[in-house]
Design a protein around this motif. Structure first.
Motif, mmCIF file in Angstrom:
data_model
loop_
_atom_site.group_PDB
_atom_site.id
_atom_site.type_symbol
_atom_site.label_atom_id
_atom_site.label_comp_id
_atom_site.label_asym_id
_atom_site.label_seq_id
_atom_site.Cartn_x
_atom_site.Cartn_y
_atom_site.Cartn_z
ATOM 1 N N VAL A 170 0.842 -1.194 -0.007
ATOM 2 C CA VAL A 170 0.043 0.059 -0.012
ATOM 3 C C VAL A 170 0.783 1.076 -0.015
ATOM 4 O O VAL A 170 1.897 1.189 0.780
ATOM 5 N N ASP A 171 0.571 2.220 -0.888
ATOM 6 C CA ASP A 171 1.150 3.525 -1.153
ATOM 7 C C ASP A 171 0.119 4.422 -0.389
ATOM 8 O O ASP A 171 -0.853 4.887 -1.263
ATOM 9 N N LEU A 172 0.097 5.042 0.555
ATOM 10 C CA LEU A 172 -0.855 5.618 1.412
ATOM 11 C C LEU A 172 -1.307 6.834 0.626
ATOM 12 O O LEU A 172 -2.250 7.438 0.232
ATOM 13 N N GLU A 173 -0.179 7.805 0.094
ATOM 14 C CA GLU A 173 -0.176 8.987 -0.427
ATOM 15 C C GLU A 173 -0.989 8.698 -1.834
ATOM 16 O O GLU A 173 -1.767 9.561 -2.231
ATOM 17 N N LEU A 174 -0.543 7.678 -2.666
ATOM 18 C CA LEU A 174 -0.972 7.605 -3.814
ATOM 19 C C LEU A 174 -2.332 7.117 -3.946
ATOM 20 O O LEU A 174 -3.100 7.383 -4.756
ATOM 21 N N GLU A 175 -2.557 6.385 -2.990
ATOM 22 C CA GLU A 175 -3.968 5.672 -2.945
ATOM 23 C C GLU A 175 -5.027 6.772 -2.600
ATOM 24 O O GLU A 175 -6.038 6.914 -3.026
ATOM 25 N N ALA A 176 -4.487 7.748 -1.745
ATOM 26 C CA ALA A 176 -5.642 8.814 -1.449
ATOM 27 C C ALA A 176 -5.622 9.656 -2.764
ATOM 28 O O ALA A 176 -6.739 10.169 -2.838
ATOM 29 N N GLN A 177 -4.830 10.124 -3.520
ATOM 30 C CA GLN A 177 -4.943 10.678 -4.709
ATOM 31 C C GLN A 177 -5.615 10.001 -5.774
ATOM 32 O O GLN A 177 -6.619 10.729 -6.585
ATOM 33 N N GLU A 179 -8.261 7.742 -5.169
ATOM 34 C CA GLU A 179 -9.493 7.957 -4.484
ATOM 35 C C GLU A 179 -10.301 9.406 -4.636
ATOM 36 O O GLU A 179 -11.346 9.478 -5.015
ATOM 37 N N LEU A 180 -9.250 10.402 -4.513
ATOM 38 C CA LEU A 180 -9.720 11.761 -4.907
ATOM 39 C C LEU A 180 -10.189 11.970 -6.124
ATOM 40 O O LEU A 180 -11.122 12.540 -6.530
ATOM 41 N N LEU A 181 -9.214 11.254 -7.150
ATOM 42 C CA LEU A 181 -9.635 11.279 -8.498
ATOM 43 C C LEU A 181 -10.759 11.002 -9.057
ATOM 44 O O LEU A 181 -11.707 11.370 -9.626
ATOM 45 N N ARG A 182 -11.124 9.561 -8.445
ATOM 46 C CA ARG A 182 -12.557 8.886 -8.775
ATOM 47 C C ARG A 182 -13.551 9.740 -8.188
ATOM 48 O O ARG A 182 -14.660 9.775 -9.023
ATOM 49 N N ASP A 183 -13.558 10.230 -7.165
ATOM 50 C CA ASP A 183 -14.619 10.999 -6.422
ATOM 51 C C ASP A 183 -14.796 12.306 -7.387
ATOM 52 O O ASP A 183 -16.036 12.766 -7.395
ATOM 53 N N THR A 184 -13.664 12.960 -7.895
ATOM 54 C CA THR A 184 -13.991 14.122 -8.749
ATOM 55 C C THR A 184 -14.386 13.732 -10.029
ATOM 56 O O THR A 184 -15.329 14.520 -10.692
ATOM 57 N N LYS A 185 -14.208 12.558 -10.517
ATOM 58 C CA LYS A 185 -14.765 12.045 -11.757
ATOM 59 C C LYS A 185 -16.281 11.751 -11.767
ATOM 60 O O LYS A 185 -16.965 12.306 -12.597
ATOM 61 N N ASP A 326 4.574 6.192 -13.233
ATOM 62 C CA ASP A 326 3.802 6.908 -14.130
ATOM 63 C C ASP A 326 2.473 7.305 -13.604
ATOM 64 O O ASP A 326 1.911 8.531 -14.111
ATOM 65 N N VAL A 327 1.683 6.870 -12.699
ATOM 66 C CA VAL A 327 0.490 7.079 -12.168
ATOM 67 C C VAL A 327 0.664 8.559 -11.473
ATOM 68 O O VAL A 327 -0.058 9.288 -11.410
ATOM 69 N N ALA A 328 1.905 8.543 -10.548
ATOM 70 C CA ALA A 328 2.150 9.831 -9.735
ATOM 71 C C ALA A 328 2.130 10.913 -10.810
ATOM 72 O O ALA A 328 1.611 12.130 -10.498
ATOM 73 N N ILE A 329 2.930 10.698 -11.802
ATOM 74 C CA ILE A 329 3.181 11.895 -12.895
ATOM 75 C C ILE A 329 1.944 12.371 -13.448
ATOM 76 O O ILE A 329 1.543 13.525 -13.704
#
Length: 389
Positions: A170-177, A179-185, A326-329
């Motif tokens: 688990v990458d907590l910071e990346l997982e939070a981003q 989840e935020l993207l999915r909610d924004t979408k 790639d996902v982070a970028i």
């Protein structure tokens, strides 16, 4: 006296010619070359009879001699044609090993040699094709085998995580981003759906205003006592219809930009996130497999399996880390692009709506020029009379 001598010689030579003709008829078994030589020698020894006056004669014996000669030539030509027709076929020529008159065991038909070489070439080509087909089949079998093994390990890891018996990376910071993207979408999809509904309703209202203005204009012509009143209302509805079409252009531009942001830009980032999550699952599956092998016995076979599992684990780890980067970028660039696009679109939407309901036609047109929006002329979407069925 001279004529008597010539006649005697002629009779002697006629007898010789007849004997030679009979001898040649019965000599069919002799070589054809001897026949030709005999005929050439006969032709060379022919003498021309001379009569008493010194001219060539045409005696009865001469006619018989000439007919015998012609018959002999016809027999020779017939024999030669028979030899040409019944001669040996080159395709059936045989190779004889041993001396003349030997047994038939040394005879090798050339047709069999040709057939054997063709059979050998065809068999070699068929063997090459079979080997190529076998290689492709083996390669496909190996691919299916690897896919089946990988699917089994990933399914096992997924079930273990779901029931709480397996560990996951688990990458907590990346997982939070993520989840935020999915909610924004999801929220932007709601905005897009409502904006499309507003466009449809407003388009129907503009069409109604256009029809109402035409009706008022027609009544002003047919009702002289209410001409001014119908005329005022007709002008008002036409002005509202024109401003409504301008506002529709701004709203359509807003909807198009939101649709591109949601269904293309965000969707592309989510596809990369899906690949990242699959790579994470594979990485954890091979990691768990390596941990299980490390806890087992350390014999020669186990050590070989551990080395192979270590190599596969390293491959999956590199893939997981590459996709995580790639996902982070992409998340970073998506956030910057989203802010830039939404700032422009929200400002356009606000200015256009405010100018329309305030009745400020100049401000509405200025808003469209500010955002470089070009309206389509009325009826541009309709096909021309040439394109109509």
């Amino acid at each position: 006296m001279f004529s008597l001598i010539c006649s005697q010689e002629l009779k002697n030579k006629k007898g010789n010619w007849k004997m030679m003709a009979i001898h040649d008829v019965h000599s069919d078994d002799h070589h054809k070359g001897a026949m030709a030589d005999g005929l050439m020698s006969k032709a060379a020894t022919m003498e021309i009879p001379i009569n008493s006056n010194g001219n060539t004669g045409t005696l009865a014996e001469d006619d018989g001699l000439e007919q015998a000669t012609k018959r002999q030539w016809r027999l020779d030509e017939k024999d030669l044609q028979q030899v040409m027709v019944s001669g040996p076929n080159l395709n059936e020529t045989s190779i004889v090993s041993g001396g003349y008159g030997g047994t038939a065991e040394g005879i090798i038909p050339t047709g069999s040699i040709k057939g054997s070489s063709m059979h050998h070439s065809s068999s070699s080509s068929s063997m090459a094709a079979e080997e190529a087909t076998r290689g492709v089949a083996v390669e496909k079998l190996e691919t299916v085998k690897k896919w089946g093994l990988n699917t089994y390990k990933c399914t096992k890891q997924m079930i273990s995580e779901r029931f709480g018996r397996g560990s996951r990376t688990v990458d907590l910071e990346l997982e939070a981003q993520i989840e935020l993207l999915r909610d924004t979408k999801r929220k932007y999809e709601s905005v897009l759906r409502l904006a499309r509904a507003l466009t449809n309703h407003f388009y129907n209202m503009v069409q109604t205003q256009h029809a109402l203005g035409d009706t008022f204009a027609d009544l002003s012509q047919k009702s002289p006592e209410l001409r001014d009143e119908f005329g005022y209302n007709a002008e008002t509805q036409k002005l509202l219809c024109k401003n409504g079409e301008t506002l529709l252009g701004a709203i359509n531009y807003f909807v198009s930009s939101i649709n591109t942001l949601v269904n293309k830009t965000m969707e592309d980032t989510l596809m990369t996130i899906k690949m990242y999550e699959n790579a994470r699952l594979e990485f954890d599956a091979y990691r768990s497999d390596l941990e299980e092998l490390s806890l087992g016995p350390r014999d020669a076979a186990a050590v070989a399996r551990i080395d192979a599992a270590q190599q596969q684990y390293q491959v999956q780890k590199d893939k997981y880390e590459r996709l995580r980067s790639d996902v982070a970028i992409k998340l970073k660039f998506l956030e910057e692009n989203k802010v830039k696009v939404m700032h422009k679109q929200l400002l356009l939407f606000h200015n256009a709506i405010s100018a329309y309901f305030a009745g400020n036609q100049q401000q509405l047109e200025q808003t469209l020029k500010q955002f470089n929006i070009k309206l389509k002329p009325p009826g541009a979407d309709k096909p021309s009379w040439l394109e109509e069925p």
